[in-house]
Structure formats: C-alpha cells, structure tokens
Design a protein around this motif. Structure first.
Motif, PDB file in Angstrom:
ATOM      1  N   ALA A 327       2.028   5.475  -0.387  1.00  0.00           N
ATOM      2  CA  ALA A 327       1.393   4.704   1.017  1.00  0.00           C
ATOM      3  C   ALA A 327      -0.033   4.991   0.197  1.00  0.00           C
ATOM      4  O   ALA A 327      -0.568   6.249   0.823  1.00  0.00           O
ATOM      5  N   HIS A 328      -0.743   4.380   0.527  1.00  0.00           N
ATOM      6  CA  HIS A 328      -2.356   4.449   0.421  1.00  0.00           C
ATOM      7  C   HIS A 328      -2.849   4.243   2.103  1.00  0.00           C
ATOM      8  O   HIS A 328      -3.727   4.746   2.150  1.00  0.00           O
ATOM      9  N   LEU A 329      -2.475   2.339   1.614  1.00  0.00           N
ATOM     10  CA  LEU A 329      -3.153   2.104   3.338  1.00  0.00           C
ATOM     11  C   LEU A 329      -1.732   1.560   4.116  1.00  0.00           C
ATOM     12  O   LEU A 329      -0.848   1.222   3.649  1.00  0.00           O
ATOM     13  N   ARG A 330      -2.157   2.196   5.300  1.00  0.00           N
ATOM     14  CA  ARG A 330      -1.373   1.945   6.307  1.00  0.00           C
ATOM     15  C   ARG A 330      -2.057   0.630   7.671  1.00  0.00           C
ATOM     16  O   ARG A 330      -3.331   0.837   7.971  1.00  0.00           O
ATOM     17  N   PHE A 331      -1.139  -0.496   7.753  1.00  0.00           N
ATOM     18  CA  PHE A 331      -1.251  -1.722   8.684  1.00  0.00           C
ATOM     19  C   PHE A 331      -0.989  -1.367   9.937  1.00  0.00           C
ATOM     20  O   PHE A 331      -0.196  -1.519   9.780  1.00  0.00           O
ATOM     21  N   THR A 332      -1.377  -1.349  10.968  1.00  0.00           N
ATOM     22  CA  THR A 332      -0.342  -1.585  12.395  1.00  0.00           C
ATOM     23  C   THR A 332      -1.066  -2.495  12.675  1.00  0.00           C
ATOM     24  O   THR A 332      -2.096  -2.298  13.649  1.00  0.00           O
ATOM     25  N   GLU A 352      -5.727   2.122   8.192  1.00  0.00           N
ATOM     26  CA  GLU A 352      -5.914   3.204   8.522  1.00  0.00           C
ATOM     27  C   GLU A 352      -5.896   3.708   6.462  1.00  0.00           C
ATOM     28  O   GLU A 352      -4.757   3.614   6.253  1.00  0.00           O
ATOM     29  N   TRP A 353      -6.682   4.224   5.549  1.00  0.00           N
ATOM     30  CA  TRP A 353      -6.578   5.291   4.222  1.00  0.00           C
ATOM     31  C   TRP A 353      -5.506   6.346   4.676  1.00  0.00           C
ATOM     32  O   TRP A 353      -5.990   7.323   5.126  1.00  0.00           O
ATOM     33  N   LEU A 354      -4.840   6.569   3.751  1.00  0.00           N
ATOM     34  CA  LEU A 354      -3.687   7.651   4.066  1.00  0.00           C
ATOM     35  C   LEU A 354      -3.403   8.849   3.172  1.00  0.00           C
ATOM     36  O   LEU A 354      -3.408   9.761   3.421  1.00  0.00           O
TER      37      LEU A 354
END
Length: 509
Positions: A327-332, A352-354
């Motif tokens: 998981a590199h990038l998370r969308f909320t 958010e970049w994880l």
C-alpha cells in the motif's frame, strides 16, 4: 632525375622545371576534404536542411536542428570574409544558436506551463521566421556574389526562397495533406541544385582564403553541445518542481470546532482526515446528519488497488490482496449529508502517501465533479490544501493552482478520435521528498437539482514516476494530452466516490 641529368639541362629547360615544382595545384584538383569552399558549402547545405525540416519523433526535432546549427555556424564561419551576405548569415546562425539554447532551457523546466513563458517562446518562434528567411536570402545572394567573382553567370537559389514562402503560407492556414510530401521532395531537389552550384564553382577553380582562427571547429562544436547540456541539467535540477509555500501548521482548535469534530467522529468521520482540516472547514460541517466513507489503498508499482478480490468482465481481477502488494497510496473519500429540504452534501477527497518515495517533479489531481451530470449543482468552488510531516512538525501549503480549466485534448488519440472541449477541475502541486505522510485533500458542496441522480465524483491522481523527459511536461500537461510517449514518466490512477442518495440509507456503488 640524377645529377648528370641536371648538368645536361640548358638554362631554359631549368627555368621550366622550377616553374613546374613551385606551381600550386588549382582548386579543382584539390581533394574535397581540403578544399575550404567545398567543405564549407557542404556544411551550410546540410545545416540548412537539418534546421528547416524537422522530424517529430525520437527527439529528432531537437537533435537534428542542434546539429544543423553547428554545421551552419562552422560553414558560414569559413565563408564570412567572402562577402557581406555570408557574414550576415553567420551572424544570424550564431544568434539563432543562442535562441535555441534559451528555448531548450525552458523546455527542461516546469516554467513552460506558465502563460508568460509559453507566450514568450511562441512569439519568439514566429519572430524567428523572418531571420530564417533572411538567412536563406543571404545564402542565395552570397552564392551569386561568388559566381560573379569567379567569372560565372549568377544564377540559382531562388527556388529555395519560393519554397520557404509556400511553407510559411501553408503553416499559417494549418494545411495538412499529401501536398506536403510533394514539397518535401521538392526541397530535396532544391538542395541538390544548390549542391551542384557549389560543385560548379569548385570545378571552375574557386576557393576561399582561410584565415587563422583562435578557436578550432571542434572546439566550437564541443562548446555548443556543452552549453546545451549545462542548460538542460540546470533546468532539471533547479526548475523541475513548482515553488510551494510551506509553513508550520497551527495546532490549536477553537472550542466550537472541537465540538463539531466530536459530532462528526460519532457519525463515522475519519479522525485522521479531521486532523488535517482547518477550523473553518470543520465549522462548515455543522448540522451534518450522515457521514459516508470509502477507503482504498493502491500499489503504484502494480498500478492496482488493494482489497478484496472482485470479478469484472467474466474473471478479470480488479484488485490485489494485501499479501500480494504494497500500500503506497491511500484514498479516503467522504460524503457529509446535511438536513436540508433538498439533498445537500459536502464531498471530501483525501489522499495520503504511506511509504517513503522520491517526488521527482510535479503531481496533479484531475476532478470530474458530480455536478457535471446536470442533476447536481456546486454551491461553492473546490477548495483544499496540502500537508506533510518533518521533524515532528506538520507543514502546510496551498496548491500551486486549483480551479477549473477549459482545454482541448491534444495528441495522437485526439487526432484519431477528434478534439472536443473539456472542462475539468485541476489541482497542481509538488511534494517534498525529505518528509513523511505527504498528503492533501479537496472538497466541495453539491445541491440536488433533480431527483434520481447518483453522486458521481471522480478523483484522478497523476503521479510523476521519474524526471527524465524532454521537453519537460507537468502532470497536468500530461493529462491534458493523449500522447503515448509521455506515459513512461507519469502514472494515472482513477478513483471515484459514487453512491445513491435516495432510500433510507445512502449506499456506495
């Protein structure tokens, strides 16, 4: 000839022998590679060809003109003392090389996106059409002056001027068709004719007097290439990011904002997103009655979402499981409903970049807001900001630009499918690599205009994967074109918040 033979020569025969020994070979007898006239004209003709016709693939539209300019400078440098026309052509070629370096520098930077820079280069390109024509006129008149000097009738070269004027006319009217190929073939024959004129002068015994120069031809060529490499490197190193105004974030909350935040958390609003929002944005959520949340993680290396496997199109896997990807990038994505008589929602898209990642240029968000369907209207402009952590401090910044952009998509696909008007919301920005949790969000309000429409809000994230591209494009420019060749530098991730609003409980699609 032996000493005895010399003793038997009479005075007249001895004089004739001396004349044969000291007589210089004529220019027509000299090999081509040591005849200054022939060598210089070959350089001029090759340079003229390479700088007039360009090939728009494999970066040849930059490489070939650069080689052509070097050949023009070297050729006219040898001929500049023959007559004023060749000297004028030498000056024009030198100044043209300077302009080429300037334009190459800007093409190595994100400054090309700025309207002032783009206008400056566009105006400069059109202005340079006049010196380019004068340079061709100087070539024609310079050859004719040499013909008269050599005792030959002055002729030739006019076809090149006529050809250039026709090309300019067709360019101004955006002409496209088979006739352009005929003009390219005609251009090759025109250059061949000029080559024959040069050969005639060589065969007539014409040569130029070479003067000593302090800088060799090799040094001139190496200097030009070195300057190009320096300006390109400077553009890549110092002007590959947007200028962002990062400042430490205010950490205190007003009591009213705290109370509203607590109410939102009880409705299911993610606390991590609330922490990034300003007091004003939280206060604008007062009166919320329902919160809908959608989360999705992405593996940018495999360019796929991470989650439960889903069947699409009879077996195609749309997602990858967590143990198969990172998981590199998370969308909320969040929908906040208000208790108005008609449906009223605030839509929030947060990313958010994880993981640690090198941000090598520009990023962009392309939005297709839900109001484009006609069933909803936006009650306010799209707003948002950026954040990241460094040394225990949160830093914030506005987007470099955020707003609606009208444009026509260009590139290969647009040429095949046709151009049409686009009206999208773009957010452009650059993120620092020396921090953590690089993140941001955008939000806007929608009001229901007609019953039966779903909420359909798209959030397309464009990430720059590496810096090596020329000319340099920003993430926004990449998405506004449909060119295949730029895909290696950028990655496009499509995501959307889609849900129904009618029924007892709104539901995600």
């Amino acid at each position: 000839m032996t000493n005895k033979d010399f003793e038997n020569l009479n005075d007249r025969e001895f004089d004739m022998l001396l004349e044969d020994i000291i007589e210089e070979p004529s220019a027509s007898d000299m090999p081509q590679d040591i005849n200054p006239w022939r060598k210089a004209m070959n350089r001029v003709l090759w340079g003229t060809g390479l700088t007039t016709l360009t090939l728009n693939f494999l970066k040849l539209d930059t490489i070939l003109p650069a080689i052509g300019l070097v050949l023009l400078i070297l050729g006219y440098r040898t001929l500049r003392n023959e007559n004023g026309w060749f000297k004028a052509a030498y000056i024009i070629s030198t100044v043209r090389a300077v302009w080429f370096c300037i334009s190459t520098f800007f093409q190595s930077t994100v400054l090309m996106e700025e309207s002032g820079v783009a206008t400056f280069l566009a105006v400069g390109t059109y202005i340079w059409l006049i010196p380019a024509f004068i340079s061709l006129l100087a070539l024609r008149n310079g050859i004719r002056a040499v013909q008269r000097k050599a005792g030959l009738p002055a002729h030739g070269g006019t076809g090149l001027l006529i050809w250039y004027l026709i090309i300019l006319l067709l360019a101004f009217i955006n002409f496209e068709g088979f006739a352009l190929w005929i003009l390219i073939i005609a251009y090759c024959f025109i250059l061949r004719g000029l080559y024959k004129l040069s050969k005639e002068l060589t065969e007539a015994g014409y040569t130029v007097s070479t003067s000593s120069v302090k800088v060799t031809d090799r040094a001139v060529a190496i200097s030009f290439v070195s300057i190009l490499l320096v300006v390109i490197t400077a553009g890549y190193l110092f002007f590959n990011h947007y200028p962002m105004q990062w400042t430490p974030a205010e950490t205190t909350r007003s009591e009213q904002a705290k109370d509203i935040a607590e109410d939102l958390i009880e409705l299911g609003f993610p606390e991590t997103v609330l922490q990034d929002m300003t007091d004003e944005e939280i206060l604008a959520c007062e009166g919320a009655t329902f919160v809908l949340v959608q989360n999705r993680d992405y593996d940018i290396e495999q360019n796929r979402g991470i989650g439960t496997q889903e069947e699409i199109d009879g077996g195609k896997r749309a997602l990858i499981t967590p143990d198969q990807g990172t998981a590199h990038l998370r969308f909320t994505f969040i929908g906040v409903k208000f208790g108005d008589e008609r449906e009223h929602w605030k839509l929030i898209h947060h990313f958010e970049w994880l993981t640690d990642i090198d941000f090598c240029g520009t990023e962009a968000i392309q939005m297709w807001p839900s109001d484009r369907s006609g069933g909803w209207s936006r009650s306010a402009d799209v707003t948002g900001r950026l954040l990241y952590e460094k040394n225990g401090t949160t830093h914030i910044s506005d987007y470099h630009s955020l707003g609606e952009v009208s444009y026509q998509k260009t590139g290969i696909l647009a040429d095949m499918l046709g151009q049409y008007d686009n009206h999208d919301v773009f957010a452009t920005f650059s993120l620092p690599s020396d921090g953590a949790r690089q993140r941001g969000y955008v939000m806007y309000d929608i009001l229901e205009m007609q019953d039966g429409y779903i909420v359909d809000s798209w959030f397309n994230y464009i990430h720059q994967k590496h810096q090596l591209q020329f000319p340099v494009k920003t993430a926004k420019e990449f998405e506004m074109t449909s060119s295949y060749g730029d895909g290696a530098a950028f990655q496009l991730i499509h995501a959307a918040l889609q849900f129904t609003t009618h029924g007892e409980i709104p539901g995600l699609i």
